[in-house]
Structure formats: C-alpha cells, structure tokens
Design a protein around this motif. Structure first.
Motif, PDB file in Angstrom:
ATOM      1  N   THR A   1       0.806  -1.224   0.000  1.00 17.32           N
ATOM      2  CA  THR A   1       0.000   0.000   0.000  1.00 17.32           C
ATOM      3  C   THR A   1       0.839   1.275   0.000  1.00 17.32           C
ATOM      4  O   THR A   1       0.645   2.159  -0.843  1.00 17.32           O
ATOM      5  CB  THR A   1      -0.942   0.024   1.214  1.00 17.32           C
ATOM      6  N   GLY A   2       1.784   1.365   0.936  1.00 14.20           N
ATOM      7  CA  GLY A   2       2.511   2.617   1.113  1.00 14.20           C
ATOM      8  C   GLY A   2       3.727   2.799   0.234  1.00 14.20           C
ATOM      9  O   GLY A   2       4.067   3.927  -0.135  1.00 14.20           O
TER      10      GLY A   2
ATOM     11  N   ALA B   1      -3.731   6.944  -5.163  1.00 15.14           N
ATOM     12  CA  ALA B   1      -2.519   6.980  -4.335  1.00 15.14           C
ATOM     13  C   ALA B   1      -2.853   7.477  -2.926  1.00 15.14           C
ATOM     14  O   ALA B   1      -2.329   6.955  -1.935  1.00 15.14           O
ATOM     15  CB  ALA B   1      -1.467   7.876  -4.982  1.00 15.14           C
ATOM     16  N   CYS B   2      -3.722   8.482  -2.833  1.00 17.77           N
ATOM     17  CA  CYS B   2      -4.142   9.003  -1.523  1.00 17.77           C
ATOM     18  C   CYS B   2      -4.842   7.927  -0.705  1.00 17.77           C
ATOM     19  O   CYS B   2      -4.612   7.802   0.506  1.00 17.77           O
ATOM     20  CB  CYS B   2      -5.074  10.202  -1.708  1.00 17.77           C
ATOM     21  N   LEU B   3      -5.700   7.157  -1.358  1.00 21.42           N
ATOM     22  CA  LEU B   3      -6.411   6.086  -0.660  1.00 21.42           C
ATOM     23  C   LEU B   3      -5.425   5.020  -0.166  1.00 21.42           C
ATOM     24  O   LEU B   3      -5.560   4.514   0.947  1.00 21.42           O
ATOM     25  CB  LEU B   3      -7.454   5.457  -1.586  1.00 21.42           C
ATOM     26  N   ALA B   4      -4.432   4.708  -1.004  1.00 25.36           N
ATOM     27  CA  ALA B   4      -3.427   3.717  -0.614  1.00 25.36           C
ATOM     28  C   ALA B   4      -2.636   4.203   0.593  1.00 25.36           C
ATOM     29  O   ALA B   4      -2.352   3.439   1.521  1.00 25.36           O
ATOM     30  CB  ALA B   4      -2.477   3.445  -1.791  1.00 25.36           C
ATOM     31  N   TRP B   5      -2.298   5.504   0.595  1.00 26.24           N
ATOM     32  CA  TRP B   5      -1.534   6.052   1.713  1.00 26.24           C
ATOM     33  C   TRP B   5      -2.386   6.094   2.986  1.00 26.24           C
ATOM     34  O   TRP B   5      -1.869   5.925   4.085  1.00 26.24           O
ATOM     35  CB  TRP B   5      -1.019   7.445   1.386  1.00 26.24           C
ATOM     36  N   GLY B   6      -3.681   6.324   2.831  1.00 25.73           N
ATOM     37  CA  GLY B   6      -4.573   6.323   3.987  1.00 25.73           C
ATOM     38  C   GLY B   6      -4.589   4.966   4.668  1.00 25.73           C
ATOM     39  O   GLY B   6      -4.498   4.862   5.897  1.00 25.73           O
ATOM     40  N   ILE B   7      -4.676   3.892   3.859  1.00 26.62           N
ATOM     41  CA  ILE B   7      -4.657   2.534   4.410  1.00 26.62           C
ATOM     42  C   ILE B   7      -3.316   2.255   5.073  1.00 26.62           C
ATOM     43  O   ILE B   7      -3.248   1.698   6.169  1.00 26.62           O
ATOM     44  CB  ILE B   7      -4.923   1.500   3.289  1.00 26.62           C
ATOM     45  N   TYR B   8      -2.235   2.650   4.405  1.00 22.59           N
ATOM     46  CA  TYR B   8      -0.886   2.438   4.926  1.00 22.59           C
ATOM     47  C   TYR B   8      -0.703   3.131   6.278  1.00 22.59           C
ATOM     48  O   TYR B   8      -0.167   2.537   7.230  1.00 22.59           O
ATOM     49  CB  TYR B   8       0.130   2.978   3.921  1.00 22.59           C
TER      50      TYR B   8
ATOM     51  N   LEU C   1      -3.032   1.443   9.100  1.00 26.51           N
ATOM     52  CA  LEU C   1      -2.504   0.136   9.478  1.00 26.51           C
ATOM     53  C   LEU C   1      -1.148   0.272  10.165  1.00 26.51           C
ATOM     54  O   LEU C   1      -0.825  -0.473  11.094  1.00 26.51           O
ATOM     55  CB  LEU C   1      -2.379  -0.762   8.246  1.00 26.51           C
ATOM     56  N   GLY C   2      -0.354   1.251   9.706  1.00 29.25           N
ATOM     57  CA  GLY C   2       0.936   1.496  10.333  1.00 29.25           C
ATOM     58  C   GLY C   2       0.765   1.915  11.779  1.00 29.25           C
ATOM     59  O   GLY C   2       1.559   1.522  12.655  1.00 29.25           O
ATOM     60  N   LYS C   3      -0.271   2.689  12.050  1.00 36.93           N
ATOM     61  CA  LYS C   3      -0.549   3.096  13.422  1.00 36.93           C
ATOM     62  C   LYS C   3      -0.950   1.895  14.269  1.00 36.93           C
ATOM     63  O   LYS C   3      -0.536   1.768  15.428  1.00 36.93           O
ATOM     64  CB  LYS C   3      -1.671   4.142  13.440  1.00 36.93           C
TER      65      LYS C   3
END
Length: 305
Positions: free
Chosen positions: A72-73, A157-164, A167-169
């Motif tokens: 994702t990220g 890309a924004c949506l992918a970064w949101g998931i990343y 989930l990273g948190k």
C-alpha cells in the motif's frame, strides 16, 4: 518546541520535492522501474540504520505486516504518484494529495475503531468537494484525457496512503516505526521489481544529469531524510500537534511547481486546491493543537510585558 516544528516543516519540504523530481523522472524511466530503484536504495539505507541501532529485520516473523504496508505505502502509493506525474503537473498532483488526511480519516473508524468528530467529518466533506473541483481543472501541459487519468491516479494513491498510515498506526502499537518502515520498504521494492517484469524495456530509459540527481534525491532525502525529520519532530511536539503540518505538503508542491517547473495553475485548480486544503486543515486541527497555539501566544505576550 521550535526545533520540533522546524523538523516537521523540513519533512514536508523534502516530501514536496519528491513531486518535482518525480515530474523530471517521468520522462526518464517507467514509473515501476523508478519506484524499484528509489526504494531499493532507500531499503539499503534503512537496513544500515537498523544495524547501527542494533535492531534486526524479522522478514518472516512479520511478513504479513511488511507485505501489506509495502504494497500500500511503498508500491501502490509511490508508483501511482509517479504514473500521475507523467500525465499532470506537480502542482495539480500536490493539490489533490492534500486530501491524504481525509483518506486517513475515512479508514480510521473501520480499522482502528476510533470515533471521528463531526468537525472532522465536516472538514472531510469540504475537502472532497475541493477534489471534485480539481478534477474539473485541466492540468498545465496535459490533454483532457491525460489530466483526468492523472487526477484519478493521485486519488488512488491518496487512498493507498490512507490505508498504509492507519494500518501502520495499528502495527506500531507492537513494533517500532524504523523496523516497520524498513520491512515495508523491502517488501514494497520486491513488489515494484515484480511489476517491472515484461513491462519495462531498456530503450525507454533515458537518464540525464538532472534525472540522476533527482533519483538520488527521492531515494535519500525524500525517503529516509524526510522520515527521520518527521519522526524526530513528532517525538518533540507530539502526534496530535504534528498532524496539521502535513497540510503544508501541497503548499510546497505548488510553490516548487511554479518556481522550478514553470507550471501554470488554472483558476479552477486554484479554487479546488484551496477548498481541499481548507477541508483537510479543518479535519486535522484538533483541540490540543489549538490549545497549544493559544498557550504559546499567551507565554510570548507575558514575556514581552
């Protein structure tokens, strides 16, 4: 506190430069190959940092976390962004990317089960309206079809970064950020390398001096440098007070696009970008941040008396 804020600002500046270099590199090599080269170099640097900090990279034990974050990220976000920069200007891409905080907001209640305030949802609505307007604005140098495709790629890309990020948190509650970032970078590089198979031809690569300098920049300063600066700043000022500074990213991107790439931004894009940034600011600025700003102002006024 001032040092922490400076570090946060520096991180957003370095990330803003990634869009400018990505615009240069979009004509030098395919997006998938660019992402593979960028994160391949970044992974080596991150692994060295792990070794210096006497930490190990549990490639198998945390394969699931690394794979999801890497896809994702590292792979999806970066590749889609570089693809978009081949179709639209850096300024336009940066404006749409200001919706990243909104993407994070949308996934938070589903993944982290955290409640979102009405103020934040209101800001999200305003920001989404701004993105819709941005889709109506034609990016400088791009035809209508290319502009729409580029806008859509940045949105994905924004949506992918949101998931990343979300989930990273979640994963960050059990594992340190450097280990997660290094693991994600490694797995993301593998995904990028696989995507190059059968899709990249050497005759499509045309590296100039500017392209090499841009590749070095995105692999070091825009990746590892920005990561270190941001995390150091967050440790000083705190996560809640650091979040609003992400809204500086589109500001730097537009500024650099105009000054360095001589891009022209349409009136519709200015309007849409301003609304998107405004919505993101309203959604991300919290009570703690406002209280901190007020207290600092009171402290300064007291010292001046």
């Amino acid at each position: 506190m001032k040092r922490g804020i400076c570090l946060l600002v520096v991180a957003t500046i370095l990330w803003g430069g990634n869009y400018i270099c990505g615009r240069y590199l979009s004509e030098a090599m395919p997006s998938t190959l660019l992402n593979t080269a960028r994160w391949g170099i970044s992974t080596l640097i991150l692994v060295v940092l792990l070794i210096l900090n006497k930490k190990k990279l549990p490639m198998l034990a945390l394969w699931k976390e690394f794979a999801i974050l890497g896809f994702t990220g590292i792979f999806a976000f970066s590749t889609l962004t570089y693809m978009a920069l081949g179709n639209i200007g850096a300024s336009q891409a940066g404006m749409i990317s200001s919706g990243i905080p909104i993407s994070i907001l949308l996934f938070t209640p589903f993944i982290l089960k955290e409640k979102i305030s009405l103020k934040a949802w209101g800001g999200a609505g305003i920001s989404i309206l701004g993105v819709i307007i941005l889709f109506l604005g034609k990016s400088g140098g791009a035809n209508l079809e290319g502009s729409l495709l580029g806008n859509f790629q940045v949105l994905l890309a924004c949506l992918a970064w949101g998931i990343y990020t979300v989930l990273g948190k979640q994963y960050g509650k059990k594992h340190d950020s450097l280990t997660l970032t290094a693991g994600a970078a490694l797995y993301g590089t593998v995904f990028s390398a696989i995507s190059c198979i059968g899709t990249v031809q050497l005759n499509t690569v045309s590296m100039t001096g500017t392209a090499w300098a841009s590749l070095i920049y995105v692999s070091t300063l825009a990746s590892v440098g920005a990561y270190l600066a941001w995390n150091a700043g967050v440790k000083i000022v705190g996560p809640s007070q650091a979040a609003p500074y992400l809204n500086l990213l589109p500001v730097w991107t537009v500024l650099f696009g105009i000054l360095l790439l001589k891009e022209q931004v349409s009136f519709v894009s200015w309007v849409g970008g301003s609304i998107t940034i405004l919505g993101a600011v309203l959604a991300s600025v919290n009570k703690e941040f406002i209280t901190s700003m007020i207290n600092r102002k009171i402290a300064k006024d007291t010292q001046a008396m």
